[in-house]
Scaffold this active site. Structure first.
Site, PDB file in Angstrom:
ATOM      1  N   SER A   1     -43.901  16.333   7.675  1.00  0.00           N
ATOM      2  CA  SER A   1     -42.611  16.682   7.082  1.00  0.00           C
ATOM      3  C   SER A   1     -42.457  16.184   5.651  1.00  0.00           C
ATOM      4  O   SER A   1     -41.657  16.734   4.884  1.00  0.00           O
ATOM      5  CB  SER A   1     -41.469  16.110   7.936  1.00  0.00           C
ATOM      6  OG  SER A   1     -41.592  14.703   8.068  1.00  0.00           O
TER       7      SER A   1
ATOM      8  N   GLY B   1     -43.390  16.859  11.827  1.00  0.00           N
ATOM      9  CA  GLY B   1     -43.668  16.272  13.130  1.00  0.00           C
ATOM     10  C   GLY B   1     -45.133  16.115  13.465  1.00  0.00           C
ATOM     11  O   GLY B   1     -45.474  15.494  14.481  1.00  0.00           O
TER      12      GLY B   1
ATOM     13  N   ASN C   1     -46.150  10.038  11.388  1.00  0.00           N
ATOM     14  CA  ASN C   1     -45.591  10.232  12.731  1.00  0.00           C
ATOM     15  C   ASN C   1     -46.353   9.438  13.782  1.00  0.00           C
ATOM     16  O   ASN C   1     -45.773   8.992  14.777  1.00  0.00           O
ATOM     17  CB  ASN C   1     -45.579  11.720  13.085  1.00  0.00           C
ATOM     18  CG  ASN C   1     -44.550  12.475  12.266  1.00  0.00           C
ATOM     19  OD1 ASN C   1     -43.376  12.154  12.260  1.00  0.00           O
ATOM     20  ND2 ASN C   1     -45.013  13.484  11.534  1.00  0.00           N
TER      21      ASN C   1
ATOM     22  N   ASP D   1     -31.577   9.702   6.743  1.00  0.00           N
ATOM     23  CA  ASP D   1     -32.442   9.116   7.777  1.00  0.00           C
ATOM     24  C   ASP D   1     -33.338   8.014   7.240  1.00  0.00           C
ATOM     25  O   ASP D   1     -33.993   7.295   8.002  1.00  0.00           O
ATOM     26  CB  ASP D   1     -33.282  10.197   8.466  1.00  0.00           C
ATOM     27  CG  ASP D   1     -34.225  10.934   7.510  1.00  0.00           C
ATOM     28  OD1 ASP D   1     -34.410  10.498   6.364  1.00  0.00           O
ATOM     29  OD2 ASP D   1     -34.782  11.966   7.932  1.00  0.00           O
TER      30      ASP D   1
ATOM     31  N   HIS E   1     -37.080  10.674   4.679  1.00  0.00           N
ATOM     32  CA  HIS E   1     -37.501  11.882   3.977  1.00  0.00           C
ATOM     33  C   HIS E   1     -36.881  11.971   2.580  1.00  0.00           C
ATOM     34  O   HIS E   1     -35.693  11.704   2.410  1.00  0.00           O
ATOM     35  CB  HIS E   1     -37.110  13.126   4.775  1.00  0.00           C
ATOM     36  CG  HIS E   1     -37.774  13.208   6.109  1.00  0.00           C
ATOM     37  ND1 HIS E   1     -37.177  12.790   7.271  1.00  0.00           N
ATOM     38  CD2 HIS E   1     -39.002  13.654   6.453  1.00  0.00           C
ATOM     39  CE1 HIS E   1     -38.006  12.980   8.284  1.00  0.00           C
ATOM     40  NE2 HIS E   1     -39.122  13.506   7.816  1.00  0.00           N
TER      41      HIS E   1
END
Length: 199
Positions: A28, A65, A94, A175, A178
């Site tokens: 991502s 992801g 991830n 978050d 990102h």
């Protein structure tokens, strides 16, 4: 006829406009998370590389992801489809978020790099760091995977672009993981500067 073909090949080799293909193979952080793909840094990269004297076609093969294991599973088809000259590997964040063993990550990256080389492409590896969710020992062991793979397989190790973004809260999504669209131009230029000596 042979001389004509040789001449055409020579022109392609010497012509600076000849376009190499770089496949960005990530998660991502490269896929344009929650933004139009045209705003993601890989989409901006060709212009930044061109401004530095390199004509490069960029294929963004990143999926949000993805783990190193997911990447390894889908890589053969991508290599066959795009036939890149270079592959920039931006995977592992991830794996770290899920607490996967560093040894598993190292094994997956090693297999990814070998597949890339077997296809005739040149692998480039980006360092990945993870949040200290699982403690200092895990975080350090995870980060150490990347220089270890780089040294053992003799491939370039590029610094993690997120380190230059995360220090600017206005560039990060809520978050805390990102980069926002506002950070993508900086990331593209940063990556271009790192790539320029390896293409």
């Amino acid at each position: 006829m042979f001389r004509r073909l040789s001449f055409l090949v020579l022109i392609l080799v010497l012509n600076p406009a000849y376009s190499k293909t770089l496949m960005v193979f990530g998660d991502s952080l490269s896929a344009g998370y929650q933004m139009p793909i045209a705003k993601a840094w890989p989409s901006l990269l060709p212009a930044d590389l061109k401004s530095k004297g390199q004509t490069v076609t960029v294929v963004n093969a990143s999926i949000s992801g993805d783990t190193t294991g997911n990447g390894l599973a889908r890589l053969p088809n991508l290599l066959e489809q795009h036939q890149p000259d270079y592959v920039l590997i931006e995977l592992g964040a991830n794996d770290g978020l899920r607490g996967f063993p560093p040894g598993l990550v190292q094994n997956n990256l090693t297999q990814i790099i070998r597949l890339i080389r077997e296809s005739g492409a040149n692998p480039l590896l980006m360092q990945i760091h993870v949040l200290p969710n699982y403690g200092k020992r895990y975080t350090e062991a995870f980060s150490a995977v990347y220089p270890s793979v780089s040294q053992s397989l003799d491939i370039p190790l590029l610094p993690f672009f997120l380190e230059g973004v995360i220090i600017k809260p206005e560039w990060m999504m809520e978050d805390g993981l990102h980069p926002k669209p506002e950070a993508q131009a900086w990331i593209s230029n940063f990556v271009a500067e790192q790539l320029i000596n390896h293409l």
